[in-house]
Design an enzyme around this catalytic site. Structure first.
Site, mmCIF file in Angstrom:
data_model
loop_
_atom_site.group_PDB
_atom_site.id
_atom_site.type_symbol
_atom_site.label_atom_id
_atom_site.label_comp_id
_atom_site.label_asym_id
_atom_site.label_seq_id
_atom_site.Cartn_x
_atom_site.Cartn_y
_atom_site.Cartn_z
ATOM 1 N N CYS A 62 0.827 -1.335 0.106
ATOM 2 C CA CYS A 62 -0.053 0.133 -0.072
ATOM 3 C C CYS A 62 0.883 1.223 0.070
ATOM 4 C CB CYS A 62 -0.862 -0.102 1.190
ATOM 5 S SG CYS A 62 -2.120 1.312 1.224
ATOM 6 N N ASP A 114 -11.124 -4.711 22.239
ATOM 7 C CA ASP A 114 -10.260 -4.500 23.523
ATOM 8 C C ASP A 114 -10.604 -3.973 24.799
ATOM 9 O OD1 ASP A 114 -7.360 -4.923 24.350
ATOM 10 O OD2 ASP A 114 -7.359 -2.696 24.454
#
Length: 138
Positions: A62, A114
């Site tokens: 990318c 998380d």
């Protein structure tokens, strides 16, 4: 990486969406700021923006892009069983910013996971997809 040297610099924008499914009780804890790790949505927003800025470092082929804008927002449907995540990214460049928008959504969802995993073992994130991408001359 793909050689984009010959492509013109254009104003480009991409929007992506995803979601994290969770229990209603977890959503109540998030909204009342009672998650032990802190403000879940504010943290997820910052994490998504930071991830968008680092997309070129995370995805091997990318292009690293100098984002001119990135935004991460959340929607809670009436069913109160999920948080929808919407990210947009903008750049003036020779290649698009859809990977940045997708990365922002994904990392925002992971951050929510998380921060809430201690109270909700049933969370599921997914349905990450590109919604739109546009380009226009400067």
């Amino acid at each position: 990486m793909v050689d984009v040297s010959a492509k013109p610099i254009l104003l480009r924008e991409a929007v992506a969406r995803g979601e994290i499914r969770l229990q209603k009780a977890t959503l109540q804890l998030i909204e009342s700021h009672k998650i032990a790790k802190g403000n879940v949505l504010a943290t997820a927003r910052i994490a998504g923006i930071l991830a968008a800025k680092k997309t070129g470092e995370l995805i091997p082929l990318c292009h690293p892009l100098p984002l001119t804008h990135c935004e991460v927002n959340f929607e809670i449907p009436k069913s109160r069983d999920r948080i929808s995540i919407i990210a947009s990214a903008k750049v003036a460049a020779q290649t698009g910013v859809e990977m940045e928008a997708l990365t922002a959504v994904t990392v925002a969802a992971l951050t929510i996971y998380d921060m809430c995993k201690a109270v909700d073992k049933k969370m599921v994130s997914g349905a990450v997809r590109g919604v739109s991408k546009t380009k226009q001359t400067r």
